[in-house]
Design a protein around this motif. Structure first.
Motif, short mmCIF file in Angstrom:
data_model
loop_
_atom_site.label_atom_id
_atom_site.label_comp_id
_atom_site.label_asym_id
_atom_site.label_seq_id
_atom_site.Cartn_x
_atom_site.Cartn_y
_atom_site.Cartn_z
N LYS A 1 0.85 -1.22 0.00
CA LYS A 1 0.00 0.00 0.00
C LYS A 1 0.87 1.25 0.00
N VAL A 2 2.00 1.17 0.71
CA VAL A 2 2.92 2.31 0.77
C VAL A 2 3.49 2.58 -0.62
N HIS A 3 3.97 1.53 -1.27
CA HIS A 3 4.63 1.70 -2.58
C HIS A 3 3.63 2.17 -3.64
N GLU A 4 2.39 1.66 -3.54
CA GLU A 4 1.35 2.09 -4.50
C GLU A 4 1.11 3.59 -4.37
N ALA A 5 1.06 4.08 -3.11
CA ALA A 5 0.82 5.51 -2.89
C ALA A 5 2.00 6.35 -3.38
N VAL A 6 3.21 5.88 -3.14
CA VAL A 6 4.42 6.61 -3.56
C VAL A 6 4.46 6.75 -5.08
N LEU A 7 4.16 5.67 -5.78
CA LEU A 7 4.18 5.70 -7.25
C LEU A 7 3.01 6.51 -7.80
N ALA A 8 1.84 6.40 -7.14
CA ALA A 8 0.65 7.15 -7.59
C ALA A 8 0.91 8.65 -7.51
N ASN A 9 1.73 9.05 -6.54
CA ASN A 9 2.06 10.47 -6.37
C ASN A 9 3.29 10.90 -7.16
N ASN A 10 3.79 9.98 -7.99
CA ASN A 10 4.92 10.30 -8.86
C ASN A 10 6.13 10.84 -8.07
N GLU A 11 6.35 10.23 -6.90
CA GLU A 11 7.51 10.63 -6.10
C GLU A 11 8.81 10.30 -6.84
N ILE B 1 13.80 7.02 -7.64
CA ILE B 1 12.89 6.14 -8.37
C ILE B 1 12.96 6.53 -9.84
N LYS B 2 13.40 5.58 -10.68
CA LYS B 2 13.48 5.90 -12.11
C LYS B 2 12.08 5.84 -12.72
N PRO B 3 11.77 6.66 -13.73
CA PRO B 3 10.45 6.62 -14.36
C PRO B 3 10.12 5.20 -14.84
N GLY B 4 8.88 4.78 -14.60
CA GLY B 4 8.43 3.49 -15.12
C GLY B 4 8.61 2.34 -14.15
N GLU B 5 9.25 2.60 -13.00
CA GLU B 5 9.41 1.51 -12.02
C GLU B 5 8.05 1.11 -11.47
N ASN B 6 7.90 -0.18 -11.12
CA ASN B 6 6.59 -0.64 -10.63
C ASN B 6 6.65 -1.01 -9.15
N VAL B 7 5.50 -1.42 -8.59
CA VAL B 7 5.39 -1.71 -7.15
C VAL B 7 6.32 -2.83 -6.73
N ASP B 8 6.41 -3.86 -7.57
CA ASP B 8 7.26 -5.01 -7.19
C ASP B 8 8.73 -4.62 -7.14
N TRP B 9 9.17 -3.79 -8.12
CA TRP B 9 10.56 -3.32 -8.08
C TRP B 9 10.80 -2.48 -6.83
N LEU B 10 9.85 -1.58 -6.53
CA LEU B 10 10.01 -0.69 -5.38
C LEU B 10 10.03 -1.50 -4.07
N ALA B 11 9.18 -2.50 -3.97
CA ALA B 11 9.15 -3.34 -2.76
C ALA B 11 10.49 -4.05 -2.59
N TRP B 12 11.04 -4.58 -3.72
CA TRP B 12 12.34 -5.26 -3.65
C TRP B 12 13.44 -4.28 -3.26
N ARG B 13 13.45 -3.11 -3.90
CA ARG B 13 14.53 -2.13 -3.66
C ARG B 13 14.49 -1.65 -2.20
N ILE B 14 13.28 -1.45 -1.70
CA ILE B 14 13.13 -0.99 -0.31
C ILE B 14 13.56 -2.08 0.66
N SER B 15 13.30 -3.34 0.31
CA SER B 15 13.72 -4.44 1.21
C SER B 15 15.24 -4.45 1.38
N GLN B 16 15.94 -4.02 0.35
CA GLN B 16 17.42 -3.95 0.44
C GLN B 16 17.83 -2.86 1.43
#
Ligand SMILES: Nc1nc2c(c(=O)[nH]1)N[C@@H](CN(C=O)c1ccc(C(=O)N[C@@H](CCC(=O)O)C(=O)O)cc1)CN2
Ligand SMILES: NCC(=O)N[C@@H]1O[C@H](COP(=O)([O-])[O-])[C@@H](O)[C@H]1O
Length: 186
Positions: free
Chosen positions: A119-129, A156-171
């Motif tokens: 839910k966090v990553h969806e909101a971040v991407l929806a707001n074009n952070e 966050i590079k343009p076009g990144e998706n929720v799954d990429w963001l979740a993985w990157r944040i887990s690191q």
């Protein structure tokens, strides 16, 4: 330092602590117990390495039940690792400055009730952070409002998706959670 880890999900943050202790990155740290608010993969990860594990599924009574299990164990620090239940004011006050949480966003943005997991990553991407990251903070009665201990951001590079963001944040979570525990263990 004796720690208790609270879990609700896949247990990647718990596993990172287990691995760091085993590889010597967290000297003088021992996971005395794991407490789960639901049956989850994190429970299996704890049992796999013989950590005393408690499953406290009564949500309304969780804080009280958890305190009962913690009594007399001489726990120095509670770590919320992917933990998704809101702890009571009484419990939080009892563990003031001895309980930390890792949150998958750059607090104070994207925190609070309803802000967890993807839910966090969806909101971040929806707001074009243009950036995201993770935060380790002390736990207070308010959700994700405690003093920040460590925080790390990345672009966050343009076009990144929720799954990429979740993985990157887990690191990032892995790095800053271990660093925060190491800092508090000194
Ligand atoms: N008193 C506090 N309790 C908790 C805190 C805190 O800072 N103070 N941090 C959270 C961890 N967290 C984000 O890092 C968080 C967890 C859960 C929720 C949330 O909205 N949960 C849902 C239920 C979800 C579920 O059970 O599947 C809800 O309460 O409706 C927001 C933020 C842990 N506890
Ligand atoms: N607000 C808390 C929250 O959103 N926690 C998040 O749950 C995911 C799974 O954790 P896990 O794999 O360690 O169970 C992790 O991304 C963690 O940040």
């Amino acid at each position: 330092m004796k720690i208790a880890v609270f879990v609700s999900g896949g247990g990647t943050n718990l596993q990172n602590i287990i691995d760091a202790i085993q590889d010597g990155s967290l000297p003088n740290v021992e996971i005395s117990m794991v407490i789960a608010d639901r049956n989850c993969l994190a429970v299996e990860r704890a049992l796999d390495v013989d950590i005393p594990t408690y499953l406290l599924e009564d949500r309304k009574a969780f804080s009280e039940d958890a305190q009962h299990n913690l009594e007399g164990e001489e726990i120095d620090l509670i770590v919320l690792a992917g933990f998704l239940s809101i702890l009571s004011k009484e419990f939080v006050e009892k563990w003031e400055n001895k309980m930390i949480n890792v949150h998958p966003a750059l607090l104070p943005k994207y925190g609070g009730k309803g802000m967890y997991g993807k839910k966090v990553h969806e909101a971040v991407l929806a707001n074009n952070e243009k950036e995201s990251g993770a935060t380790v903070h002390y736990v207070t009665a308010g959700i994700d409002e405690g003093e920040i201990i460590l925080q790390q951001a990345f672009p966050i590079k343009p076009g990144e998706n929720v799954d990429w963001l979740a993985w990157r944040i887990s690191q990032v979570e892995k790095e800053i959670l271990i660093e925060a525990i190491k800092k508090l263990a000194k």
